[in-house]
Design an enzyme around this catalytic site. Structure first.
Site, mmCIF file in Angstrom:
data_model
loop_
_atom_site.group_PDB
_atom_site.id
_atom_site.type_symbol
_atom_site.label_atom_id
_atom_site.label_comp_id
_atom_site.label_asym_id
_atom_site.label_seq_id
_atom_site.Cartn_x
_atom_site.Cartn_y
_atom_site.Cartn_z
ATOM 1 C CB SER A 112 -5.104 6.963 3.249
ATOM 2 O OG SER A 112 -3.791 6.440 3.149
ATOM 3 C CG ASP A 142 -3.730 -1.159 -0.177
ATOM 4 O OD1 ASP A 142 -3.570 -1.766 0.898
ATOM 5 O OD2 ASP A 142 -4.264 -0.032 -0.243
ATOM 6 C CG HIS A 183 -4.535 1.970 2.857
ATOM 7 N ND1 HIS A 183 -4.104 1.839 1.564
ATOM 8 C CD2 HIS A 183 -4.337 3.269 3.200
ATOM 9 C CE1 HIS A 183 -3.658 3.013 1.135
ATOM 10 N NE2 HIS A 183 -3.794 3.897 2.104
#
EC number: 3.1.1.2
Length: 200
Positions: free
Chosen positions: A29, A176, A179
């Site tokens: 990701s 979070d 990221h």
């Protein structure tokens, strides 16, 4: 005469297009454009960043959010056959670390990927990955050491982990804490470009 000139132009353009090197980004990701339009992800911005450094490179983004080193290893043969890259950047291992996978398993998967890439005739650059410190110092240190040890053993280049720089700017990170936001992607593309030009 016109037909001859057209043929000459065609072959010149064909040669020029073939001169562009192909880079395969194999990641998770962090490279897949997590929660953003793919055109804003750093791999999509990378060709222009490399062009600024005088390198004409076609970038194939083979990254999938959530991928582990095992997932990357399973997908790699098809990606190599399909795209025949000149260089492969491996950005994998974060999800292994977040799930507490044994370092031996991660090392084995990365080593097999490197061997597959070398056997295909492509060069390899591996990105250093780090897990958050809350996983315990012993595991975090063992995980971190996977990359320099493997790079030395396999004689491949090791790229610094871009997230270590990005995470120092809270406005660049998603809620979070894992990221990077779209705002960070141009900086990441330039960071990766500066590292890659050493190996192109």
């Amino acid at each position: 005469m016109i037909r001859l000139l057209s043929l000459v132009l065609f072959f010149c353009l064909s040669a020029a297009s073939q001169a562009s090197e192909k880079l395969l980004v194999l990641g998770d990701s962090l490279s897949a454009g997590y929660q953003m339009p793919i055109e804003k992800s750093w791999p999509s911005l990378l060709p222009d960043a490399l062009l600024e450094h005088g390198q004409d490179v076609t970038v194939i983004n083979g990254s999938i959010s959530g991928d582990t080193t095992g997932n990357g290893l399973a997908r790699l043969p098809q990606l190599l056959d399909q795209h025949t890259p000149d260089l492969v950047l491996i950005e994998l291992g974060a999800n292994d670390g977040l799930r507490g996978f044994p370092p031996k398993v991660i090392t084995s998967n990365l080593s097999k990927m490197i061997s597959l890439i070398k056997d295909s005739g492509a060069n390899v650059v591996m990105m250093q990955i780090r897990v958050p410190p809350n996983y315990g110092k012993r595991y975090s240190d063992m995980f971190y050491d996977i990359y320099p040890k493997l790079a030395e053993h396999q004689q491949v280049q090791l790229m610094p982990f871009f997230l270590e720089h990005v995470i120092t700017k809270p406005e660049w990170m998603m809620d979070d804490g894992l990221h990077p936001k779209p705002e960070a992607q141009p900086w990441i593309a330039e960071f990766v470009a500066q590292e890659l030009v050493k190996h192109l």
